[in-house]
Design an enzyme around this catalytic site. Structure first.
Site, PDB file in Angstrom:
ATOM      1  N   TYR A  34       0.831  -1.205   0.000  1.00 14.32           N
ATOM      2  CA  TYR A  34       0.000   0.000   0.000  1.00 14.32           C
ATOM      3  C   TYR A  34       0.869   1.261   0.000  1.00 14.32           C
ATOM      4  O   TYR A  34       0.629   2.206  -0.760  1.00 14.32           O
ATOM      5  CB  TYR A  34      -0.911  -0.035   1.220  1.00 14.32           C
ATOM      6  CG  TYR A  34      -1.864   1.120   1.366  1.00 14.32           C
ATOM      7  CD1 TYR A  34      -3.011   1.205   0.585  1.00 14.32           C
ATOM      8  CD2 TYR A  34      -1.639   2.109   2.321  1.00 14.32           C
ATOM      9  CE1 TYR A  34      -3.902   2.252   0.736  1.00 14.32           C
ATOM     10  CE2 TYR A  34      -2.522   3.160   2.486  1.00 14.32           C
ATOM     11  CZ  TYR A  34      -3.657   3.230   1.690  1.00 14.32           C
ATOM     12  OH  TYR A  34      -4.537   4.275   1.851  1.00 14.32           O
ATOM     13  N   LYS A  40       0.994   4.064  -2.978  1.00 20.01           N
ATOM     14  CA  LYS A  40       0.604   5.446  -2.694  1.00 20.01           C
ATOM     15  C   LYS A  40       1.744   6.413  -2.979  1.00 20.01           C
ATOM     16  O   LYS A  40       1.511   7.560  -3.386  1.00 20.01           O
ATOM     17  CB  LYS A  40       0.142   5.566  -1.245  1.00 20.01           C
ATOM     18  CG  LYS A  40      -1.226   4.927  -0.976  1.00 20.01           C
ATOM     19  CD  LYS A  40      -2.300   5.514  -1.869  1.00 20.01           C
ATOM     20  CE  LYS A  40      -3.704   5.131  -1.453  1.00 20.01           C
ATOM     21  NZ  LYS A  40      -4.725   5.664  -2.400  1.00 20.01           N
TER      22      LYS A  40
END
Length: 303
Positions: free
Chosen positions: A167, A171
């Protein structure tokens, strides 16, 4: 100064069936935007057959409040899905002015337990998903000489977080993506910015304590996103953090560093690591060429 309005503007909001996406969509609609409410309707880890209920409910709420909206149920993780989302806007309203790439999932695991599927699925939704929706919309924005794009990063992308290697990496990738959109869109009055929200949603409901979630309502983030989508917004290529009523700006900066010469050795780096790492007077650059140019000039000046 008067109220910020979006009359005549068409917005696409992905992952708008709940949480941040829903509040983004409803706020824009309440200020006159016509909104495509996109949501696959799957589980928060990206599994499930999906369904229309979540997007349809948001559309119903927008219409009940006097706004205009249509639903779309495509996933963002394929090029076909991205094209279909934008086509929904074109079919319903004839154009696209705003894209908020908000759709996201979580597959948290400690790095040593992370699977290739966990890695690939996160990138498919967050990174490729942003590309899939924004590219067809960007082409239309160039033709219309107007556009506002907001991509969604996270404090995990800015600073890292235990159990979120996939993640966090995805991002962070979006920071470079948005910076390049800012450069390529400038000529066409397209502004591209990044939001790093902290908000209660189904992605965070079991990650944070209840007391914290009460202070982190999505409604506290959406005004920041809406401003970045407005005609009045002149900033582009920036990262904004928001949550619990706090709004800030984050930036990637570089130290003044140290010119060690072309005969640089390992020992030179060791002996100067303090100077190299000293962030006093750190600089922010507008693009990669600017950074390289300034560093070459510093080296040349030092002889």
């Amino acid at each position: 100064m008067g109220e910020v309005r979006f009359d005549g503007r068409v917005a696409v909001v992905t992952g708008a069936g709940g949480g941040l996406g829903k509040t983004h969509a409803m706020l824009l609609a309440s200020r006159g935007a016509r909104v495509v409410v996109n949501d696959l309707g799957g589980a928060r880890d990206g599994t499930g057959a999906g369904g229309a209920a979540m997007a349809d409910q948001v559309v119903a709420e927008i219409k009940a409040a006097g706004g205009e909206a249509v639903a779309n149920y495509n996933g963002v993780d394929t090029a076909e899905g991205g094209e279909a989302i934008v086509k929904t806007a074109l079919d319903a309203y004839g154009k696209v002015d705003i894209v908020i790439a908000n759709a996201g999932i979580l597959r948290d695991r400690a790095f040593h337990n992370l699977t290739e599927e966990d890695w690939d699925k996160i990138f498919a939704v967050h990174v490729k998903g942003s590309f899939n929706v924004i590219q067809p919309a960007f082409r239309i924005m160039r033709q219309n000489n107007y556009g506002r794009v907001v991509v969604t990063t996270s404090n995990a992308g800015l600073f890292g977080n235990f159990g979120q290697a996939n993640y966090s990496a995805a991002k962070t990738a979006l920071l470079g993506f948005a910076s390049t959109l800012e450069l390529e869109g400038a000529k066409y009055n397209i502004k591209a910015n990044v939001i790093a929200p902290v908000a209660a949603s189904r992605l965070t409901e079991d990650v944070m304590p209840a007391a914290a979630l009460d202070r982190l309502k999505p409604e506290y983030v959406s005004p920041v996103v809406a401003y970045l989508c407005s005609e009045e917004c002149e900033v582009s290529g920036n990262i904004f953090t928001a949550g619990a009523g706090y709004v800030g700006r984050a930036a990637i900066v570089e130290s003044k560093g140290a010119v060690l010469g072309t005969a640089i050795t390992i020992e030179d780096v060791r002996d100067n690591i303090g100077r190299i790492s000293d962030m006093t007077g750190a600089e922010e650059f507008t693009n990669a060429f600017d950074e390289v140019s300034k560093r070459l000039m510093a080296a040349q000046a030092a002889g």
